[in-house]
Scaffold this motif. Structure first.
Motif, mmCIF file in Angstrom:
data_model
loop_
_atom_site.group_PDB
_atom_site.id
_atom_site.type_symbol
_atom_site.label_atom_id
_atom_site.label_comp_id
_atom_site.label_asym_id
_atom_site.label_seq_id
_atom_site.Cartn_x
_atom_site.Cartn_y
_atom_site.Cartn_z
ATOM 1 N N THR A 1 8.050 32.363 17.611
ATOM 2 C CA THR A 1 7.067 32.707 16.403
ATOM 3 C C THR A 1 5.690 32.989 17.306
ATOM 4 O O THR A 1 4.604 32.861 16.663
ATOM 5 C CB THR A 1 6.729 31.649 15.585
ATOM 6 N N ARG B 1 4.224 36.006 20.117
ATOM 7 C CA ARG B 1 4.415 37.024 20.799
ATOM 8 C C ARG B 1 3.642 37.067 21.966
ATOM 9 O O ARG B 1 2.482 36.570 21.901
ATOM 10 C CB ARG B 1 4.120 38.548 19.934
ATOM 11 N N TRP C 1 0.103 33.956 17.910
ATOM 12 C CA TRP C 1 0.938 33.101 17.041
ATOM 13 C C TRP C 1 1.149 33.268 15.700
ATOM 14 O O TRP C 1 0.211 33.474 15.083
ATOM 15 C CB TRP C 1 0.373 31.505 17.367
ATOM 16 N N GLU C 2 2.289 33.305 15.064
ATOM 17 C CA GLU C 2 2.307 33.432 13.466
ATOM 18 C C GLU C 2 1.679 32.377 12.957
ATOM 19 O O GLU C 2 1.734 31.279 13.500
ATOM 20 C CB GLU C 2 3.868 33.895 13.435
ATOM 21 N N GLY D 1 3.315 28.820 13.395
ATOM 22 C CA GLY D 1 4.061 29.232 14.833
ATOM 23 C C GLY D 1 3.272 28.408 15.773
ATOM 24 O O GLY D 1 2.389 27.659 15.904
ATOM 25 N N ARG E 1 -2.987 34.364 11.797
ATOM 26 C CA ARG E 1 -2.516 34.463 13.195
ATOM 27 C C ARG E 1 -3.612 33.883 14.129
ATOM 28 O O ARG E 1 -4.653 33.816 13.827
ATOM 29 C CB ARG E 1 -2.239 35.901 13.636
ATOM 30 N N ASP F 1 -3.393 43.601 15.775
ATOM 31 C CA ASP F 1 -3.280 42.677 17.102
ATOM 32 C C ASP F 1 -4.271 42.831 18.087
ATOM 33 O O ASP F 1 -5.401 42.319 18.648
ATOM 34 C CB ASP F 1 -1.830 42.563 17.579
#
Length: 148
Positions: free
Chosen positions: A24, A26, A46-47, A50, A106, A135
């Protein structure tokens, strides 16, 4: 003088990865050993809700600069709340994990590791997980999606 030319990378060309397909979090390697430095720098995302698994880096301090979001940082027996503007410095060998405590937002950090011990390679050998304009907009406002 080293004689080596500087390396210029465009954020919009940098890929994101998941270390494991079900993660969760990236990561995008902004700089690291493949760019001629022993220090690695990542954008980590982080989601909502996550977290990464409990992990440790024996020979490296790890520094997280929180760009946006909120989190709970676990390091050995310590737990601390993090918000945008906080800088978390974890000592070499600490067992740690970060949990995004938001249910709908996020968490974004810039993460720096000296002597990364192969961590950058672990990331880039992972599952591709592209970065979005949202992002990239957390790093550079001009890359953020425009409102319609």
């Amino acid at each position: 003088m080293s004689g080596a030319a500087p390396i210029i990378r465009k954020l919009s060309d940098i890929p994101g990865y998941l270390i494991s397909p079900d993660d969760t979090v990236r990561l995008a390697e902004l700089a690291g050993p493949s760019h001629g430095t022993g220090t690695s720098v990542f954008l980590e995302i982080w989601e909502p809700g996550g977290a990464q698994p409990l992990n440790s880096h024996e020979d490296s301090a790890e520094i997280f600069i929180v760009l946006s979001g909120q989190a709970e940082a676990h390091s050995d027996a310590d737990v601390h709340e993090l918000v945008a503007g906080d800088v978390l410095i974890l000592q070499p060998g600490s067992e740690h994990r970060i949990l995004n405590t938001s249910a709908d937002q996020r968490l974004y950090t810039i993460t720096i590791m000296a002597n990364d011990g192969g961590f950058a390679r672990l990331v880039t050998d992972g599952t591709p997980a592209p970065l979005t304009a949202e992002d990239l907009g957390h790093l550079v406002a001009s890359l953020a999606p425009t409102a319609v």
